[in-house]
Design an enzyme around this catalytic site. Sequence first.
Site, short mmCIF file in Angstrom:
data_model
loop_
_atom_site.label_atom_id
_atom_site.label_comp_id
_atom_site.label_asym_id
_atom_site.label_seq_id
_atom_site.Cartn_x
_atom_site.Cartn_y
_atom_site.Cartn_z
N LYS A 267 0.84 -1.22 0.00
CA LYS A 267 0.00 0.00 0.00
C LYS A 267 0.86 1.25 0.00
CE LYS A 267 -3.33 2.49 2.99
NZ LYS A 267 -4.24 2.41 4.15
N LYS A 279 -10.34 12.51 8.44
CA LYS A 279 -9.92 12.05 9.76
C LYS A 279 -9.87 13.22 10.73
CE LYS A 279 -6.84 8.28 8.27
NZ LYS A 279 -7.52 7.16 8.94
N ASP A 290 1.52 6.07 5.81
CA ASP A 290 0.56 5.17 5.17
C ASP A 290 1.10 4.55 3.88
OD1 ASP A 290 -1.87 3.95 5.70
OD2 ASP A 290 -3.05 5.38 4.54
N ASP A 349 -12.35 6.79 3.72
CA ASP A 349 -11.17 6.50 4.52
C ASP A 349 -10.75 5.02 4.44
OD1 ASP A 349 -9.05 7.12 6.13
OD2 ASP A 349 -10.21 7.29 7.99
N GLU A 351 -9.56 3.52 2.00
CA GLU A 351 -9.00 3.70 0.65
C GLU A 351 -7.95 2.66 0.31
OE1 GLU A 351 -7.84 5.16 3.28
OE2 GLU A 351 -5.70 4.78 3.02
N ARG A 353 -7.74 -0.59 0.76
CA ARG A 353 -8.23 -1.80 0.10
C ARG A 353 -8.65 -1.54 -1.35
NH1 ARG A 353 -12.57 -2.30 4.82
NH2 ARG A 353 -10.85 -1.22 5.82
N1 BES Z 1 -4.41 4.19 6.99
C1 BES Z 1 -5.55 3.88 7.75
C2 BES Z 1 -5.29 2.83 8.83
C3 BES Z 1 -4.37 3.21 9.95
C4 BES Z 1 -4.90 3.58 11.17
C5 BES Z 1 -3.01 3.08 9.83
C6 BES Z 1 -4.05 3.88 12.21
C7 BES Z 1 -2.16 3.39 10.88
C8 BES Z 1 -2.68 3.78 12.07
C9 BES Z 1 -6.65 3.34 6.85
O1 BES Z 1 -6.68 3.86 5.57
C10 BES Z 1 -7.94 3.71 7.49
O2 BES Z 1 -8.25 4.88 7.51
N2 BES Z 1 -8.65 2.71 8.00
C11 BES Z 1 -9.88 2.93 8.63
C12 BES Z 1 -10.85 1.93 8.06
C13 BES Z 1 -12.27 2.19 8.44
C14 BES Z 1 -12.72 3.51 7.88
C15 BES Z 1 -13.09 1.08 7.90
C16 BES Z 1 -9.69 2.73 10.13
O3 BES Z 1 -8.98 1.82 10.52
O4 BES Z 1 -10.25 3.52 10.88
ZN ZN Z 2 -4.89 4.51 4.82
MN MN Z 3 -7.80 5.64 5.46
#
Ligand code: BES
Ligand code: ZN
Ligand code: MN
Length: 499
Positions: A267, A279, A290, A349, A351, A353
Amino acid sequence: MEIRVENGSITEVESDALIVNLFEGVTVPGGATGAVDKALGGMISQLMADGEITGKANSVALLHTHGKIKPKRVLVVGLGKSDEFDYIAIAKASGTAARFLRDKGAKTITSIVHGAGIGGLEPADAARVTVEGAIIGLYKGDLYKTSDDDKNSVDRFTIVESDSAKMEDVTAGAEEGRILAEATNAARTMANEPSNIMTPTTLADHARIVSEEYELGLEILGREEMESLQMGGLLSVANGSAEPPRLIVLSYDAETNDRPTLAIVGKGITFDSGGISIKPSDGMADMKYDMSGAAAVLGAMRAIGELKPNINVLGVIPATENMPSGSAYKPGDVIKMYNGKTVEIVTTDAEGRMILADAMTFALQKSADYVVDIATLTGACVVALGTNITGIMGNDEWLLDALTDAALLAGEQVWELPLPPEYMDIIKSDIADIKNCGPRNGGALTAGLFLQEFAEDKPWVHMDIAGTCDLDKSESHRAKGATGVAVRTLAILALQLGE
Ligand code: BES
Ligand code: ZN
Ligand code: MN
């Protein structure tokens, strides 16, 4: 820093400091530590008797040698309890000792191989991990400091092996350790770069440098190529950003023909603002990390180019920012993915996947036989496993086992999470084939289930490194910031699959 291996007596090789070790609970120092103790007139055993040297994991005791042996100082580092001893313990002890000595101003360090004596490990592996620990430990993440208030650095790290019969193994192991650790540090630097520098274009530039230096194939797709291939997942995430997206493809060809192909897919979100589903601003700065999956793939490909496993390896990196703007994709949108499946966007968010799915399809189009994806995918995985353990999920026991074995050798912790088929109901959509996420509960698993839909029938493993990709605070054995997690596991996996 130069890495050397020398055959001889540890008391005879000159250095600013010599590192020896001790297991917790040992009352009489043996092996190399015992030899140094003797040469120093029992100084180490005296401090042990006084309870000042305990052998507790990562404890350190510094002694001055006053000309009794060639090294100016001796550092005794604790290896912890022998029944809790593993590759992680060696790397930590070696890293802790090297960092401690650097901060004391040592420029040249000699070290024994940790773990090959009472530890009972193969000399090559023990030497590899001793070197890895030192190089990873000595890394600094202060990329943009213009004043050097912290200018200590080590010029040379020398492994001293007294048994000439072990020299060949120790030398080979140390060299492998150097390659893996330098690749890990390169990945750390890429991930530590701020997102204004590390854009998708810069990431592609780094891939070009890696491909030229290590003789790998390189293909870089821009927006137009993605459009003609109809990569809806990657393109829709990229829509919100002013930075042009890139799909970066590095390839390593095994020397023998007819070898299978391992695809590693990382990713590469160079900044994740969340997009329209923005966020909270607290902690958003960490979303420069990320692209740690992408950095892991670039680091692993570099190591693979040097270590030359007997398997083809394809490194695939979908790279873009995730930003909100008038052209950004939106909750409620339906996206047609590269493989033709349709996805309802619940949150922009989720994104990672979206871009990984298209990159996995691309890897399968390039006839990958096994797929491993590496991604900072979910906060839910961090809740489940914390910041030291990477979550893994997959559709194939054999590949999961192979990856778990590789992680063990690499000294990186992984833990398998399930992909419960009945949870697919959670991401069923009324309007499209699938939703891009479910509610918070089980968020790491629904993310894995989403990706599984894009693995077709090929053995696939997903690594969620959201918790393990960075450190908030420096530890005794490594600096804060990006950790370069998964570089060593992926490179060792390629070596193992090539055997
Ligand atoms: N990049 C984030 C995940 C992340 C969270 C990485 C904390 C490092 C530390 C990912 O893109 C994301 O935003 N995931 C969301 C998914 C949700 C919206 C289904 C998450 O984990 O809140
Ligand atoms: Zn992310
Ligand atoms: Mn995200």
